[in-house]
Motif scaffolding. Structure first.
Motif, short mmCIF file in Angstrom:
data_model
loop_
_atom_site.label_atom_id
_atom_site.label_comp_id
_atom_site.label_asym_id
_atom_site.label_seq_id
_atom_site.Cartn_x
_atom_site.Cartn_y
_atom_site.Cartn_z
N PHE B 37 9.41 -33.17 13.62
CA PHE B 37 8.33 -32.67 12.76
C PHE B 37 8.68 -31.35 12.10
O PHE B 37 8.10 -30.98 11.10
CB PHE B 37 7.04 -32.50 13.57
N LEU B 224 6.95 -35.39 5.31
CA LEU B 224 6.36 -36.66 5.76
C LEU B 224 6.80 -37.81 4.87
O LEU B 224 7.10 -38.90 5.35
CB LEU B 224 4.83 -36.56 5.76
N PHE B 227 10.17 -38.77 5.78
CA PHE B 227 10.19 -39.51 7.04
C PHE B 227 9.80 -40.97 6.81
O PHE B 227 10.42 -41.89 7.33
CB PHE B 227 9.25 -38.87 8.06
N THR B 262 -4.57 -38.91 -7.03
CA THR B 262 -5.19 -38.67 -5.73
C THR B 262 -4.58 -39.58 -4.68
O THR B 262 -4.51 -39.24 -3.51
CB THR B 262 -6.70 -38.98 -5.78
N PHE B 263 -4.18 -40.78 -5.13
CA PHE B 263 -3.78 -41.78 -4.15
C PHE B 263 -2.28 -41.90 -3.96
O PHE B 263 -1.82 -42.79 -3.27
CB PHE B 263 -4.35 -43.14 -4.53
N ALA B 266 -1.67 -41.42 -0.40
CA ALA B 266 -2.32 -42.50 0.34
C ALA B 266 -1.48 -43.77 0.25
O ALA B 266 -1.30 -44.49 1.23
CB ALA B 266 -3.72 -42.74 -0.22
N PHE B 269 1.48 -43.57 2.65
CA PHE B 269 1.12 -43.82 4.04
C PHE B 269 0.74 -45.28 4.27
O PHE B 269 1.05 -45.86 5.31
CB PHE B 269 -0.02 -42.90 4.47
N ALA B 270 0.08 -45.88 3.27
CA ALA B 270 -0.27 -47.29 3.40
C ALA B 270 1.01 -48.12 3.49
O ALA B 270 1.10 -49.05 4.30
CB ALA B 270 -1.12 -47.73 2.21
N LEU B 272 3.80 -47.16 4.72
CA LEU B 272 4.32 -46.96 6.06
C LEU B 272 3.66 -47.91 7.04
O LEU B 272 4.33 -48.59 7.84
CB LEU B 272 4.06 -45.51 6.51
N ILE B 273 2.32 -47.99 6.96
CA ILE B 273 1.60 -48.79 7.94
C ILE B 273 1.93 -50.27 7.74
O ILE B 273 2.15 -51.01 8.71
CB ILE B 273 0.09 -48.51 7.83
N LEU B 276 5.40 -50.86 9.12
CA LEU B 276 5.41 -50.83 10.58
C LEU B 276 4.81 -52.10 11.17
O LEU B 276 5.24 -52.57 12.22
CB LEU B 276 4.63 -49.62 11.09
N CYS B 277 3.81 -52.64 10.49
CA CYS B 277 3.16 -53.82 11.05
C CYS B 277 3.93 -55.10 10.74
O CYS B 277 3.95 -56.03 11.54
CB CYS B 277 1.73 -53.94 10.53
#
Lengths: 382, 292
Positions: B37, B224, B227, B262-263, B266, B269-270, B272-273, B276-277
């Motif tokens: 981090f 981030l 990463f 703005t997004f 977002a 990160f979306a 990333l998720i 990961l899934c």
């Protein structure tokens, strides 16, 4: 016989301690003005205690390393603010969005037919709980994909969700609901610090009860060894989801109360730094110790907001050195202390032990020369 | 398309900068299984050192100072905060990393006085404005991807063909066995941090040449994103990190170009998720099986 005696003694001491605490709080509220630093510290520290304990429930007791706390606090805080701003003030708060979509206020609704004091406080508490429920609902949704991930991936995914939530709350198209990136303000607050302490005491007591229940033992089993826990018949997915939802519920309530304490609310303040701060409080108190988290929250907030203020403003402990003690020195010192704790005292203040009434009773028994609780019985049975 | 062109150029450039940071994450994760981090904050410190040195020294002194300071910082973080925890659980290591990040940000706040430091003397030649295909941009946006690719080739050659590179590969394959086979694990890990910090410093110089100011928090978001790029490309894989970084840089700038700035985070990160899934090993990652 002996057991009965010591249980009775413990409950008497416990109740006495609670009454003393309540009396002290009432005295503080009665004599000190509400802007006094001691009152502010007690309010903020009790909020931090709740949030830290809720994070500990997840990270310390279930072993799920989640970094989404700030996101759930944000949900709770916004829910509280949106549903409790008095109708008359909405036009002023939502000045760029024609007064917003929602035109009712839960605390106002209750104070109309239950009276100003009881109704308002009840409305506040119900709105806070609503905030917790919203956070818990989102935790359920987020948990569906995320809880399948392991340690550090879980951490980074929950951190990501918190950031996504923050972006949504700042989105201008949701402005009539969230006021975009403008401030939300004018929502009601408890009149006294006692309100904070009592309410948060009840919530933390609920978490303690949960941790000591069958569910709590299942959480600890998952933390200690997932595979062994599964082999013993614990439903991993169910218990992880449960821990995640309950933790987020309390984090949401904590967020609502933090908004209440701060007086104004902005999505920008719920950054990942806030999660880190709370995580470090949990670590310093001891991962897996509820009393540790509570004690550290109070110590941390008291020193940050009060005792170490001098480090930022020129004079500390009578030493006047404006060149060294300037803006930011306090945070630097605190983070150095945190690093020392993390590296050399990784168990924190309490480790995974708890402070209990039983322990206090034993301590005083020893202090006054009573060797063992057996002799303390004194009924000739020994 | 005409309107999107500047964003595409910026995206490629941002991708190059993220790639340089992402390599630091991916190398460290490959060996220590640690999300460092503090890496984003190392990047920020490099930017601050650049602001301080370029305003008082000539370029040929200040750039080496930036590189050396950053490398020393990365090395020191590993020795002080991660080495004592080598046998501790992974969670302690991650907490230590978060603590270091917190400490660096607060120290930087104290030293800078909390205000963002404006980049007054950017590096001359690369910060000049040029026009390509009708889009105005700074020359650095063209230099970045080229330099990134060049550095990546040097790094890959290095890891494939030197003894310490072999040690790095061995340690990332199996930490314990590598140690038993006589790989000097502490040297290898320190070296990994040095390489990571060096690339982050280069990335930082390029990144902040394009930026008006350096704030104490300006390292955390690029960190981030980088990463996520590393995870997207398959953590532990250098080509993966580079490809992932370019994709993320491009996507972010395109989203900004379409008017949803703005997004843009977002979205990252979306992504990333979702990765990961759906495919936790990323684009180029190797499959890891957990043993009981």
């Amino acid at each position: 016989m002996i057991n009965k005696y010591s249980v009775r003694k413990e409950s008497i001491v416990g109740i006495a301690l609670l009454l003393i605490l309540l009396a002290v709080m009432t005295v503080i509220d009665f004599f000190l003005p509400s802007y006094h630093i001691a009152v502010m510290v007690i309010k903020k520290a009790s909020v931090y205690a709740l949030v830290a304990v809720s994070m500990n429930l997840l990270n310390g007791f279930t072993g799920l390393f989640s970094l989404g706390q700030a996101g759930f606090m944000l949900l709770g805080a916004y829910t509280y603010a949106i549903f409790s701003i008095p109708v008359a003030k909405r036009a002023g708060v939502y000045q760029y969005f024609d007064g917003g979509w929602i035109q009712f206020s839960i605390p106002e609704f209750f104070s109309e037919f239950l009276g100003e004091t009881i109704g308002l406080n009840m409305g506040i508490i119900l709105t806070l709980i609503l905030g917790g429920l919203v956070a818990a609902f989102f935790a359920y949704l987020i948990g569906l994909p995320v809880l399948r991930l392991k340690s550090d991936y879980l951490a980074i995914a929950t951190l990501g969700f918190a950031e996504i939530l923050r972006a949504f709350f700042q989105w201008p198209n949701l402005g009539p609901l969230t006021n975009g990136s403008n401030l939300l303000k004018s929502y009601p607050d408890f009149k006294s610090a006692t309100g904070y302490v009592v309410l948060i005491g009840i919530f933390i007591a609920m978490i303690v009860l949960l941790v000591n229940s069958t569910y709590g033992r299942a959480f600890k089993a998952i933390r200690d060894d997932e595979i062994a826990a599964e082999a013993m018949g614990i439903n991993l997915a169910k218990h992880k989801r449960l821990a995640f939802i309950i933790s987020s519920f309390f984090a949401g309530i904590g967020g609502g109360m933090l908004a209440m304490y701060m007086g104004t609310l902005q999505a920008l303040s719920f950054k990942s730094t806030m999660t880190y701060e709370i995580l470090l409080v949990v670590v310093m108190g001891g991962i897996g110790s509820i009393t540790g988290s509570v004690i550290t929250s109070f110590m941390y907030i008291a020193s940050m907001e009060w005792l170490l203020r001098g480090l930022d403003s020129g004079t500390f402990l009578g030493i006047h050195a404006p060149g060294v003690f300037k803006n930011g020195f306090r945070m630097a010192v605190v983070s150095l202390i945190i690093m020392v704790v993390v590296l050399f005292f990784s168990k924190g203040i309490m480790g995974d032990r708890e402070f209990s009434v039983k322990g206090i009773v034993k301590f005083f028994d020893r202090l006054f020369g009573k060797k063992t609780p057996k002799n303390a019985g004194g009924d000739g049975n020994v | 398309m005409e309107a999107l062109l500047p964003y595409i150029i910026n995206g490629v450039s941002a991708g190059g900068q993220y790639a340089l940071i992402a390599i630091g994450y991916t190398l460290v994760y490959g060996i220590l299984r640690l999300i460092n981090f503090a890496h984003g904050d190392v990047f920020m410190v490099a930017g601050l050192v650049m602001v301080y040195t370029t305003s008082s020294m000539p370029l040929y002194v200040s750039i080496p100072i930036v590189l050396i300071c950053t490398v020393v910082l990365g090395f020191a973080i590993e020795r002080v905060a991660y080495k004592p925890l080598r046998s501790a659980p992974r969670m302690s290591l991650m907490i230590s990393a978060i603590g270091v990040s917190y400490l660096i940000q607060n120290l930087a706040f104290y030293i800078t006085g909390g205000l963002p430091k404006p980049v007054l003397n950017p590096i001359p030649w690369v910060s000049e404005t040029i026009t390509i295909l009708g889009a105005t941009t700074k020359r650095v946006t063209l230099v970045t991807p080229v330099l990134t690719i060049l550095l990546v080739f040097v790094l890959v050659y290095f890891i494939k063909n030197t003894k310490i590179g072999m040690g790095m590969r061995a340690a990332s394959r199996d930490f314990e066995t590598a140690r038993l086979m006589g790989v000097k694990i502490n040297t290898v890990i320190s070296f990994t941090f040095i390489v990571g910090s060096f690339l982050a410093a280069v990335g930082s110089i390029l990144y902040f040449t394009n930026y008006p100011s350096v704030a104490i928090t300006s390292g955390s978001l690029p960190g981030l994103r980088a990463f996520i790029a590393a995870v997207f490309g398959g953590i532990g894989s250098i080509p993966g990190a580079v490809v992932g970084a370019f994709i993320i840089g491009l996507c972010e700038e395109m989203i900004k170009g379409l008017g949803y700035s703005t997004f843009s985070d977002a979205f990252t990160f979306a992504l990333l998720i979702i990765v990961l899934c759906v495919k936790p090993t990323g684009l180029f990652g190797e499959k890891v099986t957990d043993k009981v």
